[in-house]
Design a protein around this motif. Structure first.
Motif, PDB file in Angstrom:
ATOM      1  N   TRP A  93      29.610 -99.873  90.056  1.00 57.64           N
ATOM      2  CA  TRP A  93      29.844-100.825  88.990  1.00 57.64           C
ATOM      3  C   TRP A  93      31.021-101.711  89.374  1.00 57.64           C
ATOM      4  N   ASP A  95      31.607-104.465  87.212  1.00 56.41           N
ATOM      5  CA  ASP A  95      31.593-105.374  86.065  1.00 56.41           C
ATOM      6  C   ASP A  95      32.957-105.472  85.376  1.00 56.41           C
ATOM      7  N   HIS A  96      33.073-106.457  84.503  1.00 54.21           N
ATOM      8  CA  HIS A  96      34.264-106.625  83.660  1.00 54.21           C
ATOM      9  C   HIS A  96      35.560-106.716  84.449  1.00 54.21           C
TER      10      HIS A  96
ATOM     11  N   GLY B  99      26.523-105.568  87.342  1.00 52.57           N
ATOM     12  CA  GLY B  99      26.327-104.371  86.521  1.00 52.57           C
ATOM     13  C   GLY B  99      26.732-104.539  85.059  1.00 52.57           C
ATOM     14  N   THR B 100      27.221-105.726  84.669  1.00 56.70           N
ATOM     15  CA  THR B 100      27.610-105.932  83.268  1.00 56.70           C
ATOM     16  C   THR B 100      26.424-105.682  82.333  1.00 56.70           C
ATOM     17  N   LEU B 102      23.743-103.831  82.911  1.00 53.85           N
ATOM     18  CA  LEU B 102      23.397-102.410  82.871  1.00 53.85           C
ATOM     19  C   LEU B 102      24.374-101.668  81.974  1.00 53.85           C
ATOM     20  N   ARG B 103      25.629-102.087  82.015  1.00 50.23           N
ATOM     21  CA  ARG B 103      26.640-101.485  81.143  1.00 50.23           C
ATOM     22  C   ARG B 103      26.259-101.723  79.683  1.00 50.23           C
TER      23      ARG B 103
END
Lengths: 312, 293
Positions: A93, A95-96, B99-100, B102-103
């Motif tokens: 991951w 993300d963010h 992956g945002t 999927l999160r």
């Protein structure tokens, strides 16, 4: 959707699970169960179907056939109230990246507030969680500026923020240095004790499986070829534990079924005459190699052979 | 879905919608405090305002109005397409890759909040552009003070309809492309071409005739035309195709894009969301790494 459950009924139950992509059969009759609070490791060579299995359990992939239930619900048709009871940590991951660590945890935690239960307050307290995963001093850092190990700990924290009843960890320590790996293991050890969370993790790392898991499942060629604790797997594969000793300057080797009893008898008979005692149980790696090798050299034979069930 | 929870807990769906708005706002703040984004915002808008300054003294197709007066509405229209279509497509493509998405899928009602956040952020970004251009216009172009209330209302109408006409299509592109790079290529280049042929910076009447119907198929032209009609005096219609504003066609085309987009986008988004999983994200990452290596 709160389904009343006695504590002994399985949290995860998979029976005769099949999955194929076109002609390619990935899972060929997988069955296993996980009880509340258990830590299960899913081991297996690449392409054995570990990720496919975990994604079916997460509700992210539809199976070809077979019965699957997680927390008493079929993941293929489960709703968001069910999802609120799961924690998921994926392989990669990124993300963010712009979000602060605390900011992100507070935001994502808020989604779980409507699913809070008296016995399981949701979300978890962010400060407590940061301390659990060892990120307290990085609380105000941006997620994108964390090191690989820190980032993964953040991912674990996000997986835990909703105080999950089941936690899925897909190859959680890939790319970790030894220190980060050890820290991570400490975190996971704390979890199962903490909230009775049931954990299913996939890994390549045998050492990791041995350290973390109560029970190990080895997946090869789309089937579970072994199911038991590391010690049980070793005994089952090797059958025996090797005992070496010396007596009056002579060296001996014996393969014992029950090494403890054998050694006790050895001392009862010979007492101080015994020296250089060494008891060597085969390692999980030995068992793993044997099991996977057995399958690869003779897939039909090992499929026909009764799946190694050493528990229950 | 029935929860046996206490009465004080908020409804999960409402809570997620609220969180989506908060998420969009937080992301906007991240963007405004990020150095690279700040530079992008200043440079892009600086260039456009610069164009207005340079065009101030050129004449708009013998109408007696300055060319800049016609460019400003065009810029406002273009800003809608850039923010809603290009911005949404790229954001979606990037956030599928990192992956945002999927999160969001792993979080209860996370996808709902994610969509609300995408809309919120796109609206905030587009509104920021609108404010910048209008403020610049009020200083540079004295005629803007004379725009009647009906003109401002029409601007608002075209602005909102324009967002509805472009954002769903941005989502469709973002959900369909294989990588973030493709998302950029598939939106940025067509965007430049469409802006060039749609009479944003120069009256479309100055373009070759065969380009007119091409431009008129796409919403970029109609957003520009709608904004010009809202802000310019009637006499400026002389610079439009056929010497007049085409109000009904403009609303018709934009409305058509909006209706079709709102029908298609949810299906495409649902199909995309269904497919996201850990191994899909992992595979995309591996491919992206290969591309760089």
């Amino acid at each position: 959707m709160a389904i009343p459950q006695s504590t002994s009924s399985p949290v995860i139950s998979v029976s005769d699970l099949h999955m194929s992509y076109g002609d390619h059969l990935v899972l060929n009759g997988v069955s296993f169960e996980a009880r509340p609070g258990e830590v299960l490791a899913l081991l297996g060579p690449n392409g054995a179907g570990k990720s496919t299995t975990i994604e079916i359990l997460e509700g992210f992939r539809n199976r070809s056939h077979g019965k699957v239930s997680v927390l008493g619900v079929d993941p293929a048709t489960a709703d968001e109230a069910w999802r609120a009871r799961l924690g998921i940590v994926q392989q990669s991951w990124r993300d963010h990246g712009r979000w602060g660590v605390r900011q992100l945890l507070e935001h994502l935690g808020a989604y779980y507030a409507p699913f809070s239960e008296p016995s399981r307050p949701r979300p978890m307290d962010v400060d407590e969680l940061l301390a659990t995963v060892g990120l307290s001093e990085h609380a105000n850092q941006k997620a994108g500026s964390l090191s690989g190990g820190q980032r993964r700990r953040l991912d674990v924290a996000i997986g835990l923020i909703g105080r999950p009843e089941v936690l899925f960890l897909d190859e959680p320590t890939t790319g970790f240095d030894p220190q980060a790996r050890r820290d991570f293991h400490d975190v996971v050890h704390g979890l199962a004790d903490l909230d009775g969370t049931t954990i299913l993790l996939t890994t390549h790392d045998l050492d990791e499986a041995e350290k973390l898991a109560d029970r190990i499942l080895i997946l090869a060629g789309g089937r579970i070829v072994a199911n038991g604790s590391a010690a049980q797997l070793s005994r089952e594969v090797e059958g025996r534990t090797e005992v070496r000793w010396s007596q009056d300057g002579e060296h001996f080797v014996h393969a014992a079924d029950d090494a403890t009893r054998f050694v006790r008898e050895l001392f009862q008979q010979h007492g101080d005459a015994i020296g250089d005692l060494e008891v060597r149980r085969s390692t999980l790696e030995d068992s793993y190699m044997t099991l996977v090798h057995r399958f690869e050299t003779d897939p039909v034979g090992s499929a026909q052979r009764e799946t190694l069930e050493v528990v229950r | 879905m029935s929860t046996t929870s206490g009465a004080r807990l908020p409804s999960p769906v409402l809570q997620a919608a609220r969180l989506g708005i908060r998420r969009g706002y937080i992301e906007m703040m991240h963007s405004l405090t990020n150095r690279a984004d700040q530079i992008w915002i200043v440079v892009m808008n600086g260039v456009f305002v610069g164009v207005l300054v340079l065009q101030r003294n050129s004449d708009l197709a013998d109408t007696g109005y300055s060319l800049a007066v016609a460019t400003l509405p065009g810029l406002i229209g273009m800003n809608v397409v850039m923010g809603e279509w290009m911005g949404t497509a790229q954001m979606l493509a990037v956030e599928r890759e990192d992956g945002t998405l999927l999160r969001a899928k792993s979080t209860p009602h996370g996808m709902l909040a994610y969509l609300v956040a995408r809309v919120t952020l796109a609206v905030l970004n587009t509104a920021l552009g609108l404010v910048i251009f209008l403020v610049a216009g009020l200083f540079l172009l004295p005629g803007l003070n004379d725009v009647p209330v009906s003109g401002w209302l029409m601007l608002l109408g075209v602005f909102l309809l324009g967002m509805l006409a472009t954002m769903p299509w941005g989502a469709v592109v973002g959900a369909s492309v294989k990588s973030a790079g493709a998302g950029f290529g598939l939106t940025f280049l067509p965007m430049i071409v469409l802006i060039a042929i749609s009479g944003i910076f120069y009256p479309i009447t100055g373009m070759p005739d065969w380009l007119h119907p091409v431009a008129q198929v796409f919403p970029v032209y109609w957003l520009g035309a709608g904004m010009r009609e809202a802000l310019l005096p009637d006499a400026a219609a002389a610079a439009e195709l056929g010497g007049q504003f085409h109000t009904l066609t403009m609303f018709g085309v934009l409305g058509g894009y909006a209706v079709l987009g709102l029908l298609v986008a949810p299906r495409v988004l649902r199909a995309m969301a269904r497919k996201e999983s850990g191994s899909v994200v992992e595979g995309r990452k591996a491919k992206a790494m290969q591309g760089w290596g």
